[in-house]
Design an enzyme around this catalytic site. Structure first.
Site: not given
Ligand code: FPP
Length: 240
Positions: A14-15, A18, A62, A188, A190
Site C-alpha cells: 500500500d501507499g 501517496r 480496485n 486494516r 482490506s
Molecule cells: C496500493 O497503493 C497499491 C495498489 C492498489 C496496487 C499494487 C500494485 C503494485 C505494487 C504494482 C503492480 C504490481 C505488479 C505485480 C505488476 P494505492 O494506490 O492504494 O496507494 P495510496 O493508498 O497511497 O493511494
C-alpha cells in the site's frame, strides 16, 4: 537471518499513490516504482527460503478506481509478467494467480495463466499474485461450490469441516498465512486472505510500498521470529 521464517508471507502493498503525490507526480508513477519493489522483494524472499509469497496487487474493490488508473495497472501487470517470466523461471519460482481472474482483460489474463502453466513444475518459492481478489468473494465462491456439489449428491453437508474447507477455496495447496505485512501505516486487512489469516501474525510499517527495501522485509522477519504463536493455547502449553 532468523532461523524461524514464515512459511507463507503475505503482503498488502500500500501507499503507491501517496508516494507519487508526495513527489507531485501522477499516481501511476507510484505503481511503476511499486513494480521495481515487487521484483526486489520477490527475489529476496525466494533467496531467503520463503515457501509462499502472496502479494495483493489488485483487489475486487480496485475495479472501482478511475478507468485510466485501472487501465494503467492492467498494462503494468501485462508488462510485468512479460518481462519477469524469465527471472521467475530461472529462480525456480512457481507463479500462481488468485482471484476472479475472469474479470482481467483477455490478453493479460492469458499471459498470466500461461506464466502459471510454464512455471507449474518449479519446486522453489510459490509467488501467488492476488489479482481481482477479495477475501469474502473467495469464501462465497467456496460456499457456492460446496452447495453445488451437495445439490448434485456428490458431497454430504456434514462432511464439511473447518479442516477441509480450504479444499474448496482458490489454490487449496496454499497454506495459512504466517506473517501478514501491510505498508503505508494503514491498520486494516482490506478483505485480504480472510480465511488464511485467522492466526497470522500482523506487521505494520509506516513506510510506503515504493520505499520498501530488502532491509525492511528482514526487519519484519526478525520481528516475526520473536513472536510467540499460541494459536489459542496458553504459554505453558506452548512450552511443553
Ligand atoms: C496500493 O497503493 C497499491 C495498489 C492498489 C496496487 C499494487 C500494485 C503494485 C505494487 C504494482 C503492480 C504490481 C505488479 C505485480 C505488476 P494505492 O494506490 O492504494 O496507494 P495510496 O493508498 O497511497 O493511494
Amino acid at each position: 537471518m532468523p532461523d524461524i521464517l514464515p512459511v507463507h508471507l503475505a503482503i498488502i502493498m500500500d501507499g503507491n499513490g501517496r508516494w507519487a503525490k508526495q513527489r507531485k507526480m501522477p499516481r501511476i508513477m507510484g505503481h511503476k516504482k511499486g513494480v521495481d519493489v515487487v521484483n526486489k522483494v520477490v527475489r529476496h524472499s525466494s533467496r531467503l527460503g520463503i515457501k509462499y509469497l502472496s502479494l495483493f496487487a489488485f483487489s475486487m474493490e480496485n475495479w472501482k478506481r478511475p478507468g485510466d488508473e485501472v487501465g494503467f495497472l492492467m498494462r503494468l501487470l501485462d508488462e510485468y509478467i512479460e518481462k519477469e517470466l524469465t527471472t521467475i523461471l530461472k529462480e525456480n519460482i512457481r507463479f500462481t494467480v488468485t482471484g476472479q481472474t475472469e474479470l482481467i482483460p483477455e490478453g493479460t489474463r492469458k499471459k498470466l495463466l500461461d506464466a502459471a502453466d510454464r512455471s507449474a513444475a518449479n519446486t522453489g518459492m510459490v509467488l501467488n499474485l492476488a489479482l481481482s481478489y477479495g477475501g469474502r468473494a473467495e469464501i462465497a465462491d467456496a460456499g457456492r461450490r460446496i452447495a453445488e456439489l451437495a445439490a448434485a449428491g456428490r458431497l454430504k453437508p456434514e462432511d464439511i469441516t473447518e479442516d477441509n474447507f480450504l479444499e474448496f477455496m482458490y489454490h487449496p495447496e496454499i497454506p495459512d498465512v504466517d506473517l501478514l505485512i501491510r505498508t503505508s501505516g494503514e491498520l486494516r486487512i482490506s478483505n485480504f486472505m480472510l480465511w488464511r489469516i485467522a492466526y497470522s501474525e500482523l506487521y505494520f510499517t509506516d513506510k510506503l510500498w515504493p520505499d520498501i527495501t530488502e532491509d525492511d522485509i528482514d526487519e519484519a522477519l526478525e520481528d516475526f521470529a520473536g513472536r510467540t504463536r499460541r494459536f489459542g493455547k496458553t504459554d505453558e502449553q506452548i512450552d511443553t
